[in-house]
Design a protein around this motif. Sequence first.
Motif, PDB file in Angstrom:
ATOM      1  N   ALA A 218       3.824  -7.825  -5.205  1.00  0.00           N
ATOM      2  CA  ALA A 218       3.246  -8.832  -6.102  1.00  0.00           C
ATOM      3  C   ALA A 218       1.784  -9.064  -5.745  1.00  0.00           C
ATOM      4  O   ALA A 218       1.395  -8.950  -4.578  1.00  0.00           O
ATOM      5  N   TRP A 219       0.996  -9.401  -6.753  1.00  0.00           N
ATOM      6  CA  TRP A 219      -0.387  -9.827  -6.545  1.00  0.00           C
ATOM      7  C   TRP A 219      -0.377 -11.307  -6.180  1.00  0.00           C
ATOM      8  O   TRP A 219       0.380 -12.085  -6.740  1.00  0.00           O
ATOM      9  N   LYS A 220      -1.236 -11.678  -5.255  1.00  0.00           N
ATOM     10  CA  LYS A 220      -1.443 -13.086  -4.925  1.00  0.00           C
ATOM     11  C   LYS A 220      -2.937 -13.348  -5.072  1.00  0.00           C
ATOM     12  O   LYS A 220      -3.754 -12.685  -4.431  1.00  0.00           O
TER      13      LYS A 220
ATOM     14  N   THR B 119       0.823  -8.235  -1.800  1.00  0.00           N
ATOM     15  CA  THR B 119       1.903  -8.795  -0.979  1.00  0.00           C
ATOM     16  C   THR B 119       3.214  -8.080  -1.287  1.00  0.00           C
ATOM     17  O   THR B 119       3.360  -7.431  -2.320  1.00  0.00           O
ATOM     18  N   TRP B 120       4.190  -8.239  -0.389  1.00  0.00           N
ATOM     19  CA  TRP B 120       5.539  -7.707  -0.600  1.00  0.00           C
ATOM     20  C   TRP B 120       6.513  -8.607   0.124  1.00  0.00           C
ATOM     21  O   TRP B 120       6.140  -9.380   0.995  1.00  0.00           O
ATOM     22  N   GLY B 121       7.775  -8.529  -0.266  1.00  0.00           N
ATOM     23  CA  GLY B 121       8.748  -9.524   0.156  1.00  0.00           C
ATOM     24  C   GLY B 121       9.480  -9.276   1.461  1.00  0.00           C
ATOM     25  O   GLY B 121      10.020 -10.197   2.037  1.00  0.00           O
TER      26      GLY B 121
ATOM     27  N   GLY C  82      -3.893 -12.846   6.686  1.00  0.00           N
ATOM     28  CA  GLY C  82      -3.655 -12.135   5.459  1.00  0.00           C
ATOM     29  C   GLY C  82      -3.054 -12.842   4.273  1.00  0.00           C
ATOM     30  O   GLY C  82      -2.711 -12.178   3.313  1.00  0.00           O
ATOM     31  N   ASN C  83      -2.880 -14.145   4.272  1.00  0.00           N
ATOM     32  CA  ASN C  83      -2.278 -14.802   3.107  1.00  0.00           C
ATOM     33  C   ASN C  83      -0.991 -14.099   2.678  1.00  0.00           C
ATOM     34  O   ASN C  83      -0.695 -13.983   1.490  1.00  0.00           O
ATOM     35  N   GLY C  84      -0.252 -13.566   3.640  1.00  0.00           N
ATOM     36  CA  GLY C  84       1.022 -12.908   3.343  1.00  0.00           C
ATOM     37  C   GLY C  84       0.902 -11.485   2.863  1.00  0.00           C
ATOM     38  O   GLY C  84       1.890 -10.878   2.462  1.00  0.00           O
ATOM     39  N   GLY C  85      -0.291 -10.916   2.907  1.00  0.00           N
ATOM     40  CA  GLY C  85      -0.478  -9.541   2.432  1.00  0.00           C
ATOM     41  C   GLY C  85      -1.802  -8.984   2.897  1.00  0.00           C
ATOM     42  O   GLY C  85      -2.405  -9.481   3.841  1.00  0.00           O
ATOM     43  N   ILE C  86      -2.261  -7.950   2.219  1.00  0.00           N
ATOM     44  CA  ILE C  86      -3.504  -7.272   2.565  1.00  0.00           C
ATOM     45  C   ILE C  86      -4.550  -7.592   1.507  1.00  0.00           C
ATOM     46  O   ILE C  86      -4.296  -7.485   0.310  1.00  0.00           O
ATOM     47  N   LYS C  87      -5.733  -7.944   1.967  1.00  0.00           N
ATOM     48  CA  LYS C  87      -6.813  -8.315   1.054  1.00  0.00           C
ATOM     49  C   LYS C  87      -7.340  -7.087   0.317  1.00  0.00           C
ATOM     50  O   LYS C  87      -7.561  -6.036   0.902  1.00  0.00           O
ATOM     51  N   ILE C  88      -7.547  -7.282  -0.975  1.00  0.00           N
ATOM     52  CA  ILE C  88      -8.187  -6.276  -1.820  1.00  0.00           C
ATOM     53  C   ILE C  88      -9.582  -6.809  -2.114  1.00  0.00           C
ATOM     54  O   ILE C  88      -9.724  -7.875  -2.721  1.00  0.00           O
TER      55      ILE C  88
END
Length: 176
Positions: free
Chosen positions: A66-68, A85-87, A124-130
């Motif tokens: 998912a996009w965050k 992000t991913w779950g 990372g806000n739960g994921g990797i920054k783009i």
Amino acid sequence: MRGDNGQGDWFEMSFAPFFEENGFYYVAVAAAGDGIEHADSPYAVSDVFEYRGADAPALPVPTDLAWKIVEEEKDGISERTYWATWGNIDEYMDSDNFDVCVYDQDGNYVMNNIWTKEEILERGNGGIKIRKEFLSDRDGSYRFTVQALTSRPNEYNSSPMPDPVPEEYFSPWYSN
């Protein structure tokens, strides 16, 4: 091969996806000079690594992509940041790496970013920054894939990333 210079004077990368057969491996690295002002450096050679994981199980495929989008305040200015992000991130060790690849609506590769789980949990806000310059100034739609890269090559292989990438490996679309 791709890697990350992190936040210091070093360069990190996962060689695990390149191991194919059990055996002994080493890495030789040199800096390439420009041939005018700087000569090539001598090679630095690693210790030998015994790879025994050719038949090891793969890490789980990242799921629920998912996009965050986060609005952040920086120096009094509101800034939009984008995160892949991913779950199922809890299924991995802190030292495992994740390679996020972003594609545009035509299927063209846009960029990639590799972080460890530890980096994701720290910043990372739960994921990797783009990085926004790859998305915010362009019209169009984007989606990403995530491959889990093992930090334990003798215990686990990296998660699969078929080529061509099937639809179920992609995130939903993000449109500007």
